[in-house]
Design a protein around this motif. Structure first.
Motif, PDB file in Angstrom:
ATOM      1  N   HIS A  75       0.849  -1.182   0.000  1.00 52.02           N
ATOM      2  CA  HIS A  75       0.000   0.000   0.000  1.00 52.02           C
ATOM      3  C   HIS A  75       0.889   1.238   0.000  1.00 52.02           C
ATOM      4  N   HIS A  76       0.409   2.290  -0.623  1.00 47.83           N
ATOM      5  CA  HIS A  76       1.183   3.530  -0.694  1.00 47.83           C
ATOM      6  C   HIS A  76       1.482   4.085   0.692  1.00 47.83           C
ATOM      7  N   SER A  77       0.648   3.769   1.664  1.00 50.98           N
ATOM      8  CA  SER A  77       0.830   4.277   3.025  1.00 50.98           C
ATOM      9  C   SER A  77       2.109   3.765   3.662  1.00 50.98           C
ATOM     10  N   LEU A  78       2.703   2.719   3.102  1.00 55.57           N
ATOM     11  CA  LEU A  78       3.960   2.192   3.634  1.00 55.57           C
ATOM     12  C   LEU A  78       5.029   3.262   3.693  1.00 55.57           C
ATOM     13  N   LEU A  79       5.032   4.172   2.734  1.00 56.59           N
ATOM     14  CA  LEU A  79       6.063   5.211   2.673  1.00 56.59           C
ATOM     15  C   LEU A  79       5.992   6.160   3.850  1.00 56.59           C
ATOM     16  N   ASP A  80       4.828   6.253   4.496  1.00 55.10           N
ATOM     17  CA  ASP A  80       4.654   7.172   5.624  1.00 55.10           C
ATOM     18  C   ASP A  80       4.844   6.503   6.974  1.00 55.10           C
ATOM     19  N   LEU A  81       5.082   5.190   6.997  1.00 57.49           N
ATOM     20  CA  LEU A  81       5.207   4.467   8.264  1.00 57.49           C
ATOM     21  C   LEU A  81       6.661   4.400   8.703  1.00 57.49           C
ATOM     22  N   PRO A  82       6.915   4.484  10.018  1.00 61.79           N
ATOM     23  CA  PRO A  82       8.297   4.402  10.524  1.00 61.79           C
ATOM     24  C   PRO A  82       8.942   3.085  10.100  1.00 61.79           C
ATOM     25  N   GLY A  83      10.117   3.166   9.512  1.00 61.28           N
ATOM     26  CA  GLY A  83      10.793   1.959   9.079  1.00 61.28           C
ATOM     27  C   GLY A  83      10.111   1.252   7.939  1.00 61.28           C
ATOM     28  N   HIS A  84       9.215   1.967   7.253  1.00 62.69           N
ATOM     29  CA  HIS A  84       8.465   1.358   6.144  1.00 62.69           C
ATOM     30  C   HIS A  84       7.864   0.016   6.586  1.00 62.69           C
ATOM     31  N   GLU A  85       7.116   0.056   7.673  1.00 60.19           N
ATOM     32  CA  GLU A  85       6.630  -1.165   8.308  1.00 60.19           C
ATOM     33  C   GLU A  85       5.318  -1.689   7.736  1.00 60.19           C
ATOM     34  N   GLY A  86       4.840  -1.115   6.661  1.00 63.44           N
ATOM     35  CA  GLY A  86       3.618  -1.623   6.061  1.00 63.44           C
ATOM     36  C   GLY A  86       3.818  -3.014   5.497  1.00 63.44           C
ATOM     37  N   ILE A  87       2.736  -3.700   5.191  1.00 61.88           N
ATOM     38  CA  ILE A  87       2.827  -5.068   4.711  1.00 61.88           C
ATOM     39  C   ILE A  87       3.390  -5.127   3.297  1.00 61.88           C
ATOM     40  N   LEU A  88       4.014  -6.255   2.981  1.00 65.32           N
ATOM     41  CA  LEU A  88       4.459  -6.587   1.630  1.00 65.32           C
ATOM     42  C   LEU A  88       3.733  -7.866   1.239  1.00 65.32           C
ATOM     43  N   SER A  89       3.136  -7.887   0.070  1.00 67.94           N
ATOM     44  CA  SER A  89       2.305  -9.014  -0.308  1.00 67.94           C
ATOM     45  C   SER A  89       2.359  -9.249  -1.807  1.00 67.94           C
ATOM     46  N   LYS A  90       2.014 -10.464  -2.229  1.00 64.41           N
ATOM     47  CA  LYS A  90       1.889 -10.766  -3.652  1.00 64.41           C
ATOM     48  C   LYS A  90       0.530 -10.296  -4.173  1.00 64.41           C
ATOM     49  N   ARG A  91      -0.313  -9.798  -3.287  1.00 64.50           N
ATOM     50  CA  ARG A  91      -1.637  -9.312  -3.669  1.00 64.50           C
ATOM     51  C   ARG A  91      -1.971  -8.091  -2.815  1.00 64.50           C
ATOM     52  N   ILE A  92      -2.284  -6.971  -3.470  1.00 63.90           N
ATOM     53  CA  ILE A  92      -2.679  -5.746  -2.780  1.00 63.90           C
ATOM     54  C   ILE A  92      -3.947  -5.193  -3.428  1.00 63.90           C
ATOM     55  N   ILE A  93      -4.960  -4.963  -2.609  1.00 63.11           N
ATOM     56  CA  ILE A  93      -6.200  -4.318  -3.047  1.00 63.11           C
ATOM     57  C   ILE A  93      -6.308  -2.997  -2.297  1.00 63.11           C
ATOM     58  N   SER A  94      -6.123  -1.896  -2.983  1.00 62.03           N
ATOM     59  CA  SER A  94      -6.095  -0.587  -2.337  1.00 62.03           C
ATOM     60  C   SER A  94      -7.510  -0.038  -2.137  1.00 62.03           C
ATOM     61  N   HIS A  95      -7.601   0.992  -1.334  1.00 61.34           N
ATOM     62  CA  HIS A  95      -8.890   1.636  -1.068  1.00 61.34           C
ATOM     63  C   HIS A  95      -9.301   2.495  -2.257  1.00 61.34           C
ATOM     64  N   ALA A  96     -10.594   2.563  -2.508  1.00 60.65           N
ATOM     65  CA  ALA A  96     -11.115   3.378  -3.613  1.00 60.65           C
ATOM     66  C   ALA A  96     -12.308   4.200  -3.139  1.00 60.65           C
ATOM     67  N   GLU A  97     -12.437   5.375  -3.704  1.00 59.44           N
ATOM     68  CA  GLU A  97     -13.581   6.254  -3.450  1.00 59.44           C
ATOM     69  C   GLU A  97     -14.432   6.338  -4.700  1.00 59.44           C
ATOM     70  N   GLU A  98     -15.733   6.285  -4.545  1.00 60.90           N
ATOM     71  CA  GLU A  98     -16.641   6.381  -5.685  1.00 60.90           C
ATOM     72  C   GLU A  98     -16.920   7.845  -6.017  1.00 60.90           C
ATOM     73  N   PHE A  99     -16.972   8.165  -7.297  1.00 62.29           N
ATOM     74  CA  PHE A  99     -17.360   9.501  -7.733  1.00 62.29           C
ATOM     75  C   PHE A  99     -18.091   9.384  -9.064  1.00 62.29           C
ATOM     76  N   VAL A 100     -18.806  10.437  -9.415  1.00 64.16           N
ATOM     77  CA  VAL A 100     -19.584  10.445 -10.654  1.00 64.16           C
ATOM     78  C   VAL A 100     -18.935  11.414 -11.626  1.00 64.16           C
ATOM     79  N   PRO A 101     -18.386  10.935 -12.729  1.00 66.68           N
ATOM     80  CA  PRO A 101     -17.766  11.831 -13.711  1.00 66.68           C
ATOM     81  C   PRO A 101     -18.826  12.695 -14.391  1.00 66.68           C
ATOM     82  N   PRO A 102     -18.531  13.973 -14.580  1.00 62.77           N
ATOM     83  CA  PRO A 102     -19.509  14.864 -15.237  1.00 62.77           C
ATOM     84  C   PRO A 102     -19.901  14.377 -16.629  1.00 62.77           C
ATOM     85  N   LYS A 103     -18.965  13.747 -17.352  1.00 62.50           N
ATOM     86  CA  LYS A 103     -19.256  13.314 -18.718  1.00 62.50           C
ATOM     87  C   LYS A 103     -20.123  12.060 -18.760  1.00 62.50           C
TER      88      LYS A 103
END
Length: 317
Positions: A75-103
């Protein structure tokens, strides 16, 4: 009653482990210069968080990276953690926000958080391959998605500053099917001014290890993407590589269309360390270059006008 309770207890783990597929999911395959391969699965979903999602199949790998090729996502958040302590995995599903495109008011889209791709390779360059169709998804939500090893994309403000930089490496996910990149720090420093993504981490009782990587950005917005420019090869300088060489891989001779280098003064071939191994004047160029003296591996042919590199192409022998 006892039988009913027993049935519930046995069924409960299955119910807990059952999961819906994420909104976006795709496979990335990696292959080094010696043919070693590794695979990652990445994607995003509104139900995922920014740190760890075992319910979406993420499994933390706490052991040290292994050769000859080991690729892990984070996860991109790893860069902000002390010692880069975020998980490392062969599979990562990141968080997403829904939005409605004007087009497309009737087609909801999803803005997924970036995913980091860390590569430990004994034999660069490494080629990452994917299915471009996965970035269409029928919603046009991710058509401007791209991958880059240059962390300046997150430093430059506005984004147009980074997009305008010439010597950056990236690939647009819809316009290409692969991205060949050399993340060796010596090679990168010799050829580019980018600021690489990297992680310094201690695994167990071992000393600190530095692993270099790339970031995969999901977006549908042109102003947040360099995808107006097509790049997908070893040397990326903000424009398409129009210089075509063949055969590729080559054996003893490399062929180049003379018309493509008509404005060049000099042709040179360098190896992955940046060392020039062949140099010849454009006036002496007949359309073929004798490469029989070169060792097997990856090389880069460049055409120069004065001191300016005007065209180039990577090839293998």
């Amino acid at each position: 009653m006892k039988k009913t309770l027993t049935l519930f207890v046995f069924c409960l783990p299955i119910w807990i482990l059952a999961q819906e597929p994420p909104i976006l999911e795709m496979q990335l395959t990696f292959e080094d210069a010696r043919g070693n391969r590794d695979t990652l699965e990445v994607g995003f979903d509104t139900a995922a968080n920014l740190t760890y999602n075992p319910s979406f199949g993420e499994k933390d790998i706490a052991s040290a990276f292994k050769g000859p090729l080991d690729v892990r996502a984070a996860h991109h958040s790893l860069l902000d953690l002390p010692g880069h302590e975020g998980i490392l995995s062969k599979r990562i599903i990141s968080h997403a926000e829904e939005f409605v495109p004007p087009k497309w008011p009737d087609k909801p889209c999803y803005a997924g958080a970036p995913i980091l791709l860390f590569i430990r390779a004994d034999h660069f360059p490494v080629t990452m391959r994917w299915n471009p169709d996965a970035f269409w998804e029928g919603r046009e939500c991710t058509t401007q998605s791209f991958v880059t090893p240059d962390s300046r994309v997150e430093i430059a403000d506005p984004m147009s500053v980074w997009i305008g930089i010439k010597d950056k490496r990236f690939s647009c996910m819809v316009k290409a099917e692969y991205f060949t990149v050399n993340l060796d720090p010596v090679y990168s420093a010799a050829h580019f001014s980018d600021v690489p993504y990297y992680m310094v981490r201690k695994f167990g009782q071992s000393s600190n290890d530095t692993i270099y990587g790339m970031a995969l950005f999901f977006t549908d917005q042109k102003k947040l993407s360099p995808c107006s420019v097509y790049v997908n090869d070893l040397q990326a300088h903000g424009e398409a590589q129009t210089l075509q060489v063949y055969p590729n891989p080559a054996i003893d001779r490399l062929h180049v269309d003379r018309e493509l280098v008509a404005n060049a003064d000099e042709l040179s071939i360098c190896d992955l360390t940046g060392r020039t191994v062949i140099r010849l004047s454009a006036s002496d160029f007949t359309g073929t270059i004798d490469i029989s003296s070169l060792d097997n591996g990856w090389y880069y042919l460049a055409a120069y006008s004065g001191r300016q590199r005007i065209q180039g192409a990577a090839f293998a022998k």
